[in-house]
Design a protein around this motif. Structure first.
Motif, PDB file in Angstrom:
ATOM      1  N   ALA A   1      37.304  40.836  37.683  1.00 43.16           N
ATOM      2  CA  ALA A   1      36.033  40.183  37.778  1.00 43.16           C
ATOM      3  C   ALA A   1      35.803  39.418  39.012  1.00 43.16           C
ATOM      4  CB  ALA A   1      36.053  39.204  36.423  1.00 43.16           C
ATOM      5  N   ALA A   2      36.935  38.830  39.357  1.00 46.96           N
ATOM      6  CA  ALA A   2      36.935  38.088  40.674  1.00 46.96           C
ATOM      7  C   ALA A   2      36.585  39.019  41.718  1.00 46.96           C
ATOM      8  CB  ALA A   2      37.933  37.284  40.860  1.00 46.96           C
ATOM      9  N   THR A   3      37.173  40.378  41.796  1.00 51.79           N
ATOM     10  CA  THR A   3      37.018  41.271  42.795  1.00 51.79           C
ATOM     11  C   THR A   3      35.424  41.640  42.798  1.00 51.79           C
ATOM     12  OG1 THR A   3      39.095  42.104  42.653  1.00 51.79           O
ATOM     13  CG2 THR A   3      37.798  43.523  43.679  1.00 51.79           C
ATOM     14  N   ARG A   4      34.819  41.721  41.538  1.00 46.12           N
ATOM     15  CA  ARG A   4      33.294  42.320  41.514  1.00 46.12           C
ATOM     16  C   ARG A   4      32.623  41.007  41.933  1.00 46.12           C
ATOM     17  NH1 ARG A   4      35.040  44.292  36.420  1.00 46.12           N
ATOM     18  NH2 ARG A   4      34.138  42.337  35.381  1.00 46.12           N
ATOM     19  N   GLY A   5      32.918  40.101  41.974  1.00 50.04           N
ATOM     20  CA  GLY A   5      32.196  38.658  42.518  1.00 50.04           C
ATOM     21  C   GLY A   5      31.715  37.665  41.462  1.00 50.04           C
ATOM     22  N   ASP A   6      32.183  37.966  40.215  1.00 53.70           N
ATOM     23  CA  ASP A   6      31.989  37.157  39.076  1.00 53.70           C
ATOM     24  C   ASP A   6      32.309  35.681  39.317  1.00 53.70           C
ATOM     25  OD1 ASP A   6      30.558  39.480  38.023  1.00 53.70           O
ATOM     26  OD2 ASP A   6      32.496  39.629  36.562  1.00 53.70           O
ATOM     27  N   CYS A   7      31.537  34.856  38.832  1.00 59.88           N
ATOM     28  CA  CYS A   7      31.997  33.419  38.970  1.00 59.88           C
ATOM     29  C   CYS A   7      32.936  33.038  37.770  1.00 59.88           C
ATOM     30  CB  CYS A   7      30.791  32.513  38.952  1.00 59.88           C
ATOM     31  SG  CYS A   7      31.265  30.988  38.935  1.00 59.88           S
ATOM     32  N   ILE A   8      34.305  32.538  38.012  1.00 54.69           N
ATOM     33  CA  ILE A   8      35.217  32.520  36.794  1.00 54.69           C
ATOM     34  C   ILE A   8      35.431  30.855  36.797  1.00 54.69           C
ATOM     35  CG2 ILE A   8      37.463  32.751  35.969  1.00 54.69           C
ATOM     36  CD1 ILE A   8      37.340  35.592  37.758  1.00 54.69           C
ATOM     37  N   GLU A   9      35.384  30.315  35.678  1.00 58.15           N
ATOM     38  CA  GLU A   9      35.333  28.940  35.416  1.00 58.15           C
ATOM     39  C   GLU A   9      36.578  28.798  34.379  1.00 58.15           C
ATOM     40  OE1 GLU A   9      33.293  25.071  33.926  1.00 58.15           O
ATOM     41  OE2 GLU A   9      31.997  26.850  34.291  1.00 58.15           O
ATOM     42  N   ILE A  10      37.608  28.245  34.960  1.00 53.56           N
ATOM     43  CA  ILE A  10      38.915  27.876  33.914  1.00 53.56           C
ATOM     44  C   ILE A  10      38.807  26.297  33.918  1.00 53.56           C
ATOM     45  CG2 ILE A  10      41.270  28.085  33.679  1.00 53.56           C
ATOM     46  CD1 ILE A  10      41.143  30.626  35.310  1.00 53.56           C
ATOM     47  N   LEU A  11      38.708  25.710  32.731  1.00 54.21           N
ATOM     48  CA  LEU A  11      38.792  24.393  32.410  1.00 54.21           C
ATOM     49  C   LEU A  11      40.161  24.220  31.992  1.00 54.21           C
ATOM     50  CD1 LEU A  11      35.810  23.972  30.067  1.00 54.21           C
ATOM     51  CD2 LEU A  11      36.168  23.265  32.588  1.00 54.21           C
ATOM     52  N   PRO A  12      41.211  23.677  33.079  1.00 55.66           N
ATOM     53  CA  PRO A  12      42.651  23.758  32.641  1.00 55.66           C
ATOM     54  C   PRO A  12      43.059  23.095  31.310  1.00 55.66           C
ATOM     55  CG  PRO A  12      42.288  22.720  34.978  1.00 55.66           C
ATOM     56  CD  PRO A  12      40.728  22.960  34.112  1.00 55.66           C
ATOM     57  N   ALA A  13      44.091  23.340  30.804  1.00 57.81           N
ATOM     58  CA  ALA A  13      44.791  22.561  29.984  1.00 57.81           C
ATOM     59  C   ALA A  13      45.035  21.104  30.053  1.00 57.81           C
ATOM     60  CB  ALA A  13      46.357  23.226  29.417  1.00 57.81           C
ATOM     61  N   ARG A  14      45.219  20.118  29.029  1.00 63.09           N
ATOM     62  CA  ARG A  14      45.410  18.987  29.509  1.00 63.09           C
ATOM     63  C   ARG A  14      46.075  18.203  28.255  1.00 63.09           C
ATOM     64  NH1 ARG A  14      40.038  18.008  28.040  1.00 63.09           N
ATOM     65  NH2 ARG A  14      39.553  16.118  27.116  1.00 63.09           N
ATOM     66  N   CYS A  15      46.870  17.209  28.746  1.00 72.72           N
ATOM     67  CA  CYS A  15      47.333  16.377  27.322  1.00 72.72           C
ATOM     68  C   CYS A  15      46.421  15.401  26.848  1.00 72.72           C
ATOM     69  CB  CYS A  15      48.684  15.683  27.970  1.00 72.72           C
ATOM     70  SG  CYS A  15      49.599  14.548  27.013  1.00 72.72           S
ATOM     71  N   ARG A  16      46.529  15.516  25.472  1.00 69.88           N
ATOM     72  CA  ARG A  16      45.674  14.454  24.883  1.00 69.88           C
ATOM     73  C   ARG A  16      46.172  13.078  24.836  1.00 69.88           C
ATOM     74  NH1 ARG A  16      43.183  17.273  19.370  1.00 69.88           N
ATOM     75  NH2 ARG A  16      42.784  19.412  20.404  1.00 69.88           N
ATOM     76  N   ASN A  17      47.433  12.934  25.143  1.00 68.99           N
ATOM     77  CA  ASN A  17      47.986  11.467  25.189  1.00 68.99           C
ATOM     78  C   ASN A  17      47.665  10.857  26.400  1.00 68.99           C
ATOM     79  OD1 ASN A  17      49.089  12.006  22.511  1.00 68.99           O
ATOM     80  ND2 ASN A  17      50.956  12.503  23.126  1.00 68.99           N
ATOM     81  N   CYS A  18      48.196  11.445  27.482  1.00 70.33           N
ATOM     82  CA  CYS A  18      47.989  10.773  28.828  1.00 70.33           C
ATOM     83  C   CYS A  18      46.864  11.644  29.608  1.00 70.33           C
ATOM     84  CB  CYS A  18      49.458  10.714  29.551  1.00 70.33           C
ATOM     85  SG  CYS A  18      49.743  12.493  30.024  1.00 70.33           S
ATOM     86  N   GLY A  19      46.372  12.460  29.468  1.00 70.62           N
ATOM     87  CA  GLY A  19      45.274  12.970  30.191  1.00 70.62           C
ATOM     88  C   GLY A  19      45.743  14.025  31.383  1.00 70.62           C
ATOM     89  N   PHE A  20      47.164  14.176  31.529  1.00 68.92           N
ATOM     90  CA  PHE A  20      47.699  15.091  32.399  1.00 68.92           C
ATOM     91  C   PHE A  20      47.200  16.544  32.456  1.00 68.92           C
ATOM     92  CE2 PHE A  20      50.627  18.420  33.817  1.00 68.92           C
ATOM     93  CZ  PHE A  20      51.111  17.999  35.202  1.00 68.92           C
ATOM     94  N   GLU A  21      46.634  17.039  33.578  1.00 64.61           N
ATOM     95  CA  GLU A  21      45.986  18.165  33.910  1.00 64.61           C
ATOM     96  C   GLU A  21      46.730  19.269  34.332  1.00 64.61           C
ATOM     97  OE1 GLU A  21      42.049  19.182  36.057  1.00 64.61           O
ATOM     98  OE2 GLU A  21      41.574  18.226  34.110  1.00 64.61           O
ATOM     99  N   PHE A  22      46.905  20.431  33.602  1.00 65.22           N
ATOM    100  CA  PHE A  22      47.751  21.374  34.048  1.00 65.22           C
ATOM    101  C   PHE A  22      46.943  22.193  35.098  1.00 65.22           C
ATOM    102  CE2 PHE A  22      49.605  20.131  30.284  1.00 65.22           C
ATOM    103  CZ  PHE A  22      50.962  20.452  30.146  1.00 65.22           C
ATOM    104  N   GLY A  23      47.637  22.937  35.953  1.00 64.86           N
ATOM    105  CA  GLY A  23      47.064  23.891  36.920  1.00 64.86           C
ATOM    106  C   GLY A  23      46.200  24.869  36.227  1.00 64.86           C
ATOM    107  N   PRO A  24      45.048  25.431  37.031  1.00 67.48           N
ATOM    108  CA  PRO A  24      44.184  26.464  36.401  1.00 67.48           C
ATOM    109  C   PRO A  24      44.856  27.744  36.141  1.00 67.48           C
ATOM    110  CG  PRO A  24      43.754  25.936  38.719  1.00 67.48           C
ATOM    111  CD  PRO A  24      44.733  25.228  38.070  1.00 67.48           C
ATOM    112  N   GLU A  25      46.117  27.944  36.583  1.00 70.37           N
ATOM    113  CA  GLU A  25      46.715  29.363  36.480  1.00 70.37           C
ATOM    114  C   GLU A  25      47.578  29.228  35.301  1.00 70.37           C
ATOM    115  OE1 GLU A  25      49.531  26.449  38.103  1.00 70.37           O
ATOM    116  OE2 GLU A  25      47.697  27.082  38.942  1.00 70.37           O
TER     117      GLU A  25
END
Length: 91
Positions: free
Chosen positions: A43-67
């Motif tokens: 999809a990225a090669t075709r030019g589609d816009c990919i949106e990834i909302l990363p995983a995050r911790c509910r306790n402290c708010g730590f945000e994991f990487g989009p990969e």
């Protein structure tokens, strides 16, 4: 329709997590994640816009990487296990 085309179709309508996709498709999360990685690359090669909302911790708010598409088991900061899964959408 192939699994990857179906994933693309599902993700263009609304954001979804790997777990919700695996339930809907009746496949394991690992299988869905493998197909999803290949589909996102195409999809990225075709030019589609990919949106990834990363995983995050509910306790402290730590945000994991989009990969990180699958749900992490624990937060590296607070060691909590209340994690919100990453959400993926294609525009």
């Amino acid at each position: 329709m192939t699994v990857r085309r179906y994933l693309h179709e599902l993700l263009t309508h609304e954001p979804r997590s790997v777990s919700s996709l695996s339930r809907e498709l009746g496949l394991t999360r690992d299988t869905v994640e493998d197909h999803l990685r290949h589909m996102l690359q195409s999809a990225a090669t075709r030019g589609d816009c990919i949106e990834i909302l990363p995983a995050r911790c509910r306790n402290c708010g730590f945000e994991f990487g989009p990969e990180r598409l699958s749900k992490p088991s624990r937060c590296p900061e607070c060691k909590g296990s209340r994690i919100i899964e990453a959400m993926i959408r294609i525009e």
